[in-house]
Design an enzyme around this catalytic site. Sequence first.
Site, mmCIF file in Angstrom:
data_model
loop_
_atom_site.group_PDB
_atom_site.id
_atom_site.type_symbol
_atom_site.label_atom_id
_atom_site.label_comp_id
_atom_site.label_asym_id
_atom_site.label_seq_id
_atom_site.Cartn_x
_atom_site.Cartn_y
_atom_site.Cartn_z
ATOM 1 N N ARG A 58 -7.778 14.163 -6.536
ATOM 2 C CA ARG A 58 -7.584 15.329 -5.659
ATOM 3 C C ARG A 58 -6.117 15.663 -5.396
ATOM 4 O O ARG A 58 -5.807 16.712 -4.843
ATOM 5 C CB ARG A 58 -8.324 15.104 -4.328
ATOM 6 C CG ARG A 58 -9.801 15.420 -4.437
ATOM 7 C CD ARG A 58 -10.525 15.160 -3.143
ATOM 8 N NE ARG A 58 -10.756 13.724 -2.927
ATOM 9 C CZ ARG A 58 -11.042 13.202 -1.729
ATOM 10 N NH1 ARG A 58 -11.098 13.955 -0.669
ATOM 11 N NH2 ARG A 58 -11.254 11.896 -1.624
ATOM 12 N N LYS B 59 -1.389 8.611 -7.399
ATOM 13 C CA LYS B 59 -1.361 8.929 -5.967
ATOM 14 C C LYS B 59 -0.391 8.070 -5.169
ATOM 15 O O LYS B 59 0.400 8.594 -4.384
ATOM 16 C CB LYS B 59 -2.778 8.787 -5.401
ATOM 17 C CG LYS B 59 -2.845 8.948 -3.900
ATOM 18 C CD LYS B 59 -4.216 9.320 -3.443
ATOM 19 C CE LYS B 59 -5.144 8.138 -3.383
ATOM 20 N NZ LYS B 59 -6.459 8.538 -2.830
ATOM 21 N N THR C 124 -14.745 -0.519 -4.777
ATOM 22 C CA THR C 124 -13.810 -1.354 -4.021
ATOM 23 C C THR C 124 -14.117 -2.849 -4.144
ATOM 24 O O THR C 124 -13.199 -3.679 -4.162
ATOM 25 C CB THR C 124 -13.810 -0.946 -2.526
ATOM 26 O OG1 THR C 124 -15.180 -0.834 -2.098
ATOM 27 C CG2 THR C 124 -13.117 0.391 -2.302
ATOM 28 N N ASN D 170 -15.467 2.969 9.339
ATOM 29 C CA ASN D 170 -14.828 1.807 8.717
ATOM 30 C C ASN D 170 -13.492 2.223 8.107
ATOM 31 O O ASN D 170 -13.423 3.126 7.279
ATOM 32 C CB ASN D 170 -15.780 1.287 7.615
ATOM 33 C CG ASN D 170 -15.144 0.192 6.772
ATOM 34 O OD1 ASN D 170 -14.292 -0.556 7.264
ATOM 35 N ND2 ASN D 170 -15.570 0.100 5.520
ATOM 36 N N TYR E 239 39.063 20.539 -5.002
ATOM 37 C CA TYR E 239 38.341 19.499 -5.727
ATOM 38 C C TYR E 239 39.240 18.280 -5.851
ATOM 39 O O TYR E 239 40.334 18.353 -6.424
ATOM 40 C CB TYR E 239 37.921 19.973 -7.127
ATOM 41 C CG TYR E 239 37.341 18.843 -7.932
ATOM 42 C CD1 TYR E 239 36.192 18.180 -7.489
ATOM 43 C CD2 TYR E 239 37.956 18.395 -9.096
ATOM 44 C CE1 TYR E 239 35.669 17.107 -8.191
ATOM 45 C CE2 TYR E 239 37.434 17.313 -9.812
ATOM 46 C CZ TYR E 239 36.289 16.678 -9.343
ATOM 47 O OH TYR E 239 35.784 15.608 -10.032
ATOM 48 N N ALA F 248 53.557 25.873 -3.066
ATOM 49 C CA ALA F 248 52.284 26.559 -3.319
ATOM 50 C C ALA F 248 52.270 27.111 -4.734
ATOM 51 O O ALA F 248 53.280 27.555 -5.260
ATOM 52 C CB ALA F 248 52.100 27.680 -2.308
HETATM 53 C C1 UD1 Z 1 -13.917 3.096 1.408
HETATM 54 C C2 UD1 Z 1 -15.019 2.337 2.133
HETATM 55 C C3 UD1 Z 1 -15.466 3.158 3.348
HETATM 56 C C4 UD1 Z 1 -14.295 3.426 4.241
HETATM 57 C C5 UD1 Z 1 -13.167 4.089 3.466
HETATM 58 C C6 UD1 Z 1 -11.939 4.162 4.319
HETATM 59 C C7 UD1 Z 1 -16.225 1.158 0.383
HETATM 60 C C8 UD1 Z 1 -17.456 1.116 -0.443
HETATM 61 N N1 UD1 Z 1 -16.129 2.159 1.230
HETATM 62 O O1 UD1 Z 1 -14.508 4.281 0.927
HETATM 63 O O2 UD1 Z 1 -16.460 2.461 4.065
HETATM 64 O O3 UD1 Z 1 -14.686 4.257 5.329
HETATM 65 O O4 UD1 Z 1 -12.835 3.326 2.300
HETATM 66 O O5 UD1 Z 1 -10.936 4.861 3.670
HETATM 67 O O6 UD1 Z 1 -15.396 0.278 0.285
HETATM 68 N N2 UD1 Z 1 -9.936 1.488 -5.421
HETATM 69 C C9 UD1 Z 1 -9.610 0.723 -6.504
HETATM 70 N N3 UD1 Z 1 -10.547 0.479 -7.449
HETATM 71 C C10 UD1 Z 1 -11.804 0.939 -7.366
HETATM 72 C C11 UD1 Z 1 -12.152 1.732 -6.235
HETATM 73 C C12 UD1 Z 1 -11.198 1.980 -5.281
HETATM 74 O O7 UD1 Z 1 -8.467 0.270 -6.634
HETATM 75 O O8 UD1 Z 1 -12.604 0.662 -8.265
HETATM 76 C C13 UD1 Z 1 -8.930 1.758 -4.405
HETATM 77 C C14 UD1 Z 1 -8.601 3.236 -4.351
HETATM 78 O O9 UD1 Z 1 -7.513 3.544 -5.231
HETATM 79 C C15 UD1 Z 1 -8.227 3.428 -2.895
HETATM 80 C C16 UD1 Z 1 -9.055 2.378 -2.166
HETATM 81 O O10 UD1 Z 1 -9.433 1.431 -3.136
HETATM 82 O O11 UD1 Z 1 -6.870 3.143 -2.647
HETATM 83 C C17 UD1 Z 1 -10.258 2.971 -1.468
HETATM 84 O O12 UD1 Z 1 -11.131 3.505 -2.438
HETATM 85 P P1 UD1 Z 1 -11.960 4.827 -2.180
HETATM 86 O O13 UD1 Z 1 -12.712 5.140 -3.400
HETATM 87 O O14 UD1 Z 1 -11.088 5.870 -1.606
HETATM 88 O O15 UD1 Z 1 -12.971 4.338 -1.057
HETATM 89 P P2 UD1 Z 1 -13.845 5.283 -0.158
HETATM 90 O O16 UD1 Z 1 -14.961 5.814 -0.960
HETATM 91 O O17 UD1 Z 1 -13.004 6.217 0.541
#
Ligand code: UD1
Length: 509
Positions: free
Chosen positions: A17, A24, A85, A179, A374, A431
């Site tokens: 996004r 990012k 995650t 969360n 300069y 000058a």
């Molecule tokens: C996650 C939480 C959600 C919480 C939110 C807060 C889970 C399943 N959900 O959701 O409960 O409210 O964060 O912001 O954990 N990332 C990786 N590898 C991956 C997936 C993610 O490195 O495979 C990193 C992303 O780059 C990011 C962070 O983990 O920095 C969070 O991932 P994102 O996909 O944004 O989680 P949310 O769906 O927002």
Amino acid sequence: MNNDLATVILAAGLGTRMKSRRGKVLHSVAGRPMIEYPVGLAKALGATRVVCVLGHQSDEVRGAITKRFGTSAIEVVLQKEQRGTGHAVAQAAPLLAPKSGATHDGLLLILYGDVPLLTVQTLEKLRALANEKTLAIVTSQAANPKGYGRIVRNAAGRVERVVEEKDCSDAQRKITEVNAGIYCGPSKFIFAALEAITPNNAQGELYLTDVIERAARELNVATVDASTEEMMGVNDRVELSKADRIMRLRLAEHLMREGVTVRDPERLYLEPGITVGADSELGPGVELRGATVIGSGCKIEAGVIITDCKVGDDVHIKPYCVLSESTVGSGSILGPWAHLRPGTVLESEVHIGNFVETKKAHVGRGSKANHLSYLGDATIGAMVNVGCGTITCNYDGFSKHQTVIEDGVFIGSDTQLVAPVRVGRDAVIGAGTTVYEDVPAGALAITRTKQVNKEGYSAKRRERLTRDRQQDKQRGAAVLASEFDHVDTKAEVHTGLQATKRPKKDPPG
Ligand code: UD1
Ligand code: CA
């Protein structure tokens, strides 16, 4: 279990996004790549191991981190495919999970690369709650919980689990406690729990939040409440600008509490780690970057941009000056519109005025260059007066050469100093002089051609030019009349006139 703290920072995502070619976490918040914030927090908490889970643009992200914290500051694991995650944290298991023979058997703190506003205070509370039997998580009461995982508590108020927005029932979607995704708990437990999770959910991902559900059954889950602002994740450019503004305001507030007057905090552009002494004043639109240090009692007016500079006490910098990699001595006065380029060193009470550019110039105490000059590759002594329009001709097209101007020299306006050249102590340059040979101490150097005055010249010139103009007009009218004789349309008249040769004027006297 021991007291050791290890941190895993999740930063493998591309951040679609953002609509950017750059990953990012490389986008900047208050002048620093976002990824620096979680790494800085881990360091501030005394984490002995910091493992970054990287994927997209891992080399660039690693580079940004090591540039700030050094090459041994972090360990990196790659997550080739972003499968959620839980999958991301599991990538750190070979480095940290006690079972895999790694030594870590303490607390594990999990942070996100795209949550830059989190504070060390909140994390300290989180760590204080976590122990062998407790997983501590950061939660927040959100006015708009959309997109976040909801905290589901039982009748007794204990956390049972986290449900992602996409997996929520209608009733769960109404829950406003969300969360933050930031956790601290026993490493051993977390890595063991991760082995058992399945992608059995609406997104088909491996959810880290499943670990919370298991902790609720097998351990305790404790919560630390944070503001929604603090836990805010950056997903697009709108959130990036929000985070940037909040971070800058925090930094500005810190300076104000330290005794700095900030005219317009919203328009102060600061990076973390910038120091400004008490009783200094910062105007609107001021940018202080890099390793800049500003002394006390300084006045820095609107639009001044300072990068990697050391500025002494009681320095007055008037609007719209640009300073880089330079040192400014106490009591100096700069600008408006002065440009100090890298390698400039001003001793105390130096004046550098409007449209003066300096580069690798050492300027002694009390010396002045107030207008349009300069000064490059120059060593200028104390109490030197550099007249308006002075230029050090430091470059011959192949290499740069030095100009040395000793103490007490007076340089008249519109002087060129063709380097390498030395002007001795207390010398005077007339000058308009082009100095191309060394000037002995105390001497006058002057390279002017003799002035000639022609009496009565102005009236004669006016007479001649007036006569020429009248003749021009008469010839023009005659040509126009003759053209009208043999053309019929206006367009052709026009073309005809353009093709007409104008009578040749006498060259000016
Ligand atoms: C996650 C939480 C959600 C919480 C939110 C807060 C889970 C399943 N959900 O959701 O409960 O409210 O964060 O912001 O954990 N990332 C990786 N590898 C991956 C997936 C993610 O490195 O495979 C990193 C992303 O780059 C990011 C962070 O983990 O920095 C969070 O991932 P994102 O996909 O944004 O989680 P949310 O769906 O927002
Ligand atoms: Ca997110």
